[in-house]
Design a protein around this motif. Structure first.
Motif, short mmCIF file in Angstrom:
data_model
loop_
_atom_site.label_atom_id
_atom_site.label_comp_id
_atom_site.label_asym_id
_atom_site.label_seq_id
_atom_site.Cartn_x
_atom_site.Cartn_y
_atom_site.Cartn_z
N ALA A 325 -1.24 -49.19 41.71
CA ALA A 325 -0.67 -49.41 40.38
C ALA A 325 -1.70 -49.94 39.41
O ALA A 325 -1.68 -49.64 38.22
N ALA A 326 -2.64 -50.74 39.88
CA ALA A 326 -3.66 -51.33 39.00
C ALA A 326 -4.89 -50.46 38.88
O ALA A 326 -5.91 -50.89 38.33
N GLY A 327 -4.85 -49.26 39.42
CA GLY A 327 -5.99 -48.36 39.34
C GLY A 327 -6.95 -48.49 40.49
O GLY A 327 -8.00 -47.83 40.50
N ALA A 328 -6.62 -49.32 41.48
CA ALA A 328 -7.50 -49.48 42.64
C ALA A 328 -7.42 -48.25 43.52
O ALA A 328 -6.35 -47.66 43.70
N SER A 329 -8.57 -47.88 44.10
CA SER A 329 -8.64 -46.73 44.97
C SER A 329 -8.57 -47.16 46.43
O SER A 329 -9.21 -48.14 46.83
N PHE A 330 -7.82 -46.41 47.22
CA PHE A 330 -7.63 -46.76 48.62
C PHE A 330 -8.30 -45.76 49.56
O PHE A 330 -8.18 -45.88 50.77
N GLY A 331 -8.94 -44.74 49.04
CA GLY A 331 -9.61 -43.77 49.87
C GLY A 331 -8.77 -42.52 50.08
O GLY A 331 -7.65 -42.39 49.58
N GLY A 332 -9.33 -41.60 50.85
CA GLY A 332 -8.64 -40.33 51.08
C GLY A 332 -8.94 -39.31 50.02
O GLY A 332 -8.15 -38.37 49.85
N GLY A 333 -10.07 -39.45 49.32
CA GLY A 333 -10.41 -38.50 48.28
C GLY A 333 -11.24 -37.35 48.81
O GLY A 333 -11.40 -37.17 50.03
N GLY A 334 -11.79 -36.57 47.89
CA GLY A 334 -12.63 -35.45 48.27
C GLY A 334 -11.85 -34.26 48.78
O GLY A 334 -10.60 -34.21 48.74
N ALA A 335 -12.62 -33.29 49.31
CA ALA A 335 -12.00 -32.05 49.78
C ALA A 335 -11.07 -32.28 50.96
O ALA A 335 -9.98 -31.70 51.03
N LEU A 336 -11.50 -33.15 51.90
CA LEU A 336 -10.66 -33.41 53.07
C LEU A 336 -9.34 -34.06 52.67
O LEU A 336 -8.28 -33.70 53.19
N GLY A 337 -9.39 -35.00 51.75
CA GLY A 337 -8.17 -35.65 51.29
C GLY A 337 -7.24 -34.68 50.56
O GLY A 337 -6.01 -34.73 50.73
N LEU A 338 -7.83 -33.77 49.77
CA LEU A 338 -7.02 -32.79 49.05
C LEU A 338 -6.35 -31.81 50.02
O LEU A 338 -5.18 -31.44 49.83
N VAL A 339 -7.08 -31.40 51.05
CA VAL A 339 -6.50 -30.50 52.04
C VAL A 339 -5.36 -31.19 52.79
O VAL A 339 -4.30 -30.59 53.02
N ALA A 340 -5.57 -32.44 53.17
CA ALA A 340 -4.51 -33.18 53.88
C ALA A 340 -3.28 -33.33 52.99
O ALA A 340 -2.14 -33.16 53.45
N LEU A 341 -3.50 -33.64 51.71
CA LEU A 341 -2.39 -33.78 50.78
C LEU A 341 -1.65 -32.45 50.61
O LEU A 341 -0.41 -32.42 50.55
N SER A 342 -2.39 -31.35 50.57
CA SER A 342 -1.77 -30.03 50.41
C SER A 342 -0.93 -29.67 51.63
O SER A 342 0.17 -29.11 51.49
N VAL A 343 -1.43 -29.96 52.83
CA VAL A 343 -0.68 -29.66 54.04
C VAL A 343 0.62 -30.45 54.08
O VAL A 343 1.68 -29.92 54.41
N VAL A 344 0.53 -31.72 53.74
CA VAL A 344 1.74 -32.56 53.72
C VAL A 344 2.74 -32.01 52.70
O VAL A 344 3.95 -31.90 52.99
N ALA A 345 2.26 -31.65 51.51
CA ALA A 345 3.16 -31.12 50.49
C ALA A 345 3.80 -29.81 50.94
O ALA A 345 4.98 -29.55 50.66
N GLY A 346 3.02 -28.96 51.64
CA GLY A 346 3.57 -27.70 52.11
C GLY A 346 4.67 -27.89 53.15
O GLY A 346 5.73 -27.27 53.06
N VAL A 347 4.42 -28.76 54.13
CA VAL A 347 5.43 -29.02 55.16
C VAL A 347 6.68 -29.65 54.55
O VAL A 347 7.80 -29.27 54.88
N VAL A 348 6.47 -30.59 53.66
CA VAL A 348 7.60 -31.26 53.02
C VAL A 348 8.42 -30.26 52.21
O VAL A 348 9.66 -30.29 52.24
#
Length: 391
Positions: A325-348
């Motif tokens: 909420a305060a703009g802090a980053s927690f990791g999971g970025g880059g290509a690997l993070g985007l692919v993981a996010l896409s897979v989760v969104a697809g299954v959901v």
């Protein structure tokens, strides 16, 4: 209805033609040689038919069907039988009548043949084979609901435009609530007024499913689902949830209708989670929803989200991954993070679209469930990153 009598003086070759006598104008056998008077017909006549023997090569079943068709034609109650007050027919008229009778028999024979063949085809299709013949199946024309799907999908493009142009969410929600104030009363009025229902369906019926004619219109649930995610979820998550509703649901429905019969049905419940799945859903539609949902997440957070306010208000960014909420980053970025996010969104997307939640409309449940699961994924990534950092 006046009675129909057979003229006993008619020659044998013309016994199949029915003749009647008018009660007020009875002709004796001595006046048969006089010129034939013109027959007076009723305003909406129907001439009765009498079946004759078909040739020996005609199947008995077709002969019986032909008799039933003739009886049905004679029994139509909304037409009137006429009386024909005619004298002895001339030879040419008799010949013409025989030709007409033969043409009628040919037509009825063709109808009977078609009925028998249709029955045999249905029996073969049900049993898989009959008398060594190959399986016969007739594929019904698929209703793709094109006008409805076009409207359904167009809302996704409009949502993207509002997001990129930095439209105010509060104004959008307000406009949607005002639209509901008109749509809901109109939808309820068609249940109590048949005249209004006919007018309503005349202009908007092409956007409705047959099941919605006796239930609440899907547009109502659509707007409620959109308002829910816009009011409670972050703007980027809400936008993706609406895109999943607009595009993933459309892809699942279209591909499922086209190719669902060629693939297996989904299991009764989701493995491990034991969530109920709709029995009508197919593997083809499930895969279409998963691929479309993954493409939406990949394209939105990879290319579209940074276009709004320089990417300051997004929940996931290429640099830094999940944001707090305060703009802090927690990791999971880059290509690997985007692919993981896409897979989760697809299954959901696929699971949420296939869920069987009883009488709840998927226009309401799909954006809420998909957006909530994606937001929950972000929360889990943030918690995991915080735990790893602290340890």
């Amino acid at each position: 209805m006046t009675t129909v009598e057979r003229d006993t003086a008619t020659p044998a070759h013309d016994t199949r033609r029915r003749t009647t006598r008018s009660p007020s104008r009875t002709r004796s056998s001595t006046t048969r040689a006089s010129p034939a008077p013109t027959s007076k017909r009723s305003p909406s006549p129907i001439i009765t038919f009498q079946s004759t023997s078909l040739s020996p090569e005609h199947p008995k079943g077709v002969h019986n069907i032909t008799r039933k068709v003739i009886k049905r034609l004679e029994g139509l109650g909304h037409l009137e039988m006429i009386e024909i007050d005619s004298p002895l027919l001339e030879e040419d008229e008799s010949s013409s009548g025989q030709d007409e009778q033969m043409e009628l028999e040919k037509m009825l024979y063709a109808l009977g043949r078609e009925a028998v063949e249709s029955t045999e085809a249905c029996a073969i299709g049900a049993n898989g084979s009959a008398n060594g013949h190959a399986k016969v199946t007739k594929k019904a024309k698929t209703d793709l609901e094109i006008p409805r799907k076009v409207l359904h999908s167009s809302i996704g493009f409009f949502t993207l435009y509002l997001y990129v142009s930095e439209g105010e969410v509060s104004k959008i929600v307000f406009v949607l609530w005002m639209a509901l104030c008109v749509i809901v009363p109109a939808d309820l009025l068609r249940f109590s007024s048949k005249r209004f229902a006919r007018t309503y369906e005349t202009y908007l019926g092409f956007l409705m499913r047959e099941s919605e004619r006796d239930s609440v219109n899907g547009v109502v649930w659509y707007i409620l689902g959109v308002n829910f995610v816009l009011s409670l979820y972050p703007q980027d998550v809400a936008t993706v949830a609406i895109l999943i509703l607009s595009w993933a649901d459309t892809a699942a429905s279209t591909i499922g209708r086209l190719y669902g019969s060629s693939t297996s049905r989904l299991p009764a419940r989701v493995p491990l989670l034991r969530l109920p799945l709709a029995p009508r859903k197919s593997l083809a539609g499930f895969i279409a929803a998963a691929v479309t949902g993954a493409a939406i997440a990949f394209g939105f957070w990879g290319f579209v989200a940074p276009l709004r306010a320089g990417g300051r208000d997004i929940t996931w960014a290429w640099d830094g991954g999940v944001r707090g909420a305060a703009g802090a980053s927690f990791g999971g970025g880059g290509a690997l993070g985007l692919v993981a996010l896409s897979v989760v969104a697809g299954v959901v997307s696929a699971v949420a679209e296939a869920l069987d939640l009883g009488s709840l409309d998927d226009n309401l449940t799909l954006p809420i469930i998909s957006g909530g699961c994606i937001l929950g994924f972000f929360k889990l990534v943030g918690l995991a990153a915080s735990w790893l950092t602290s340890s």
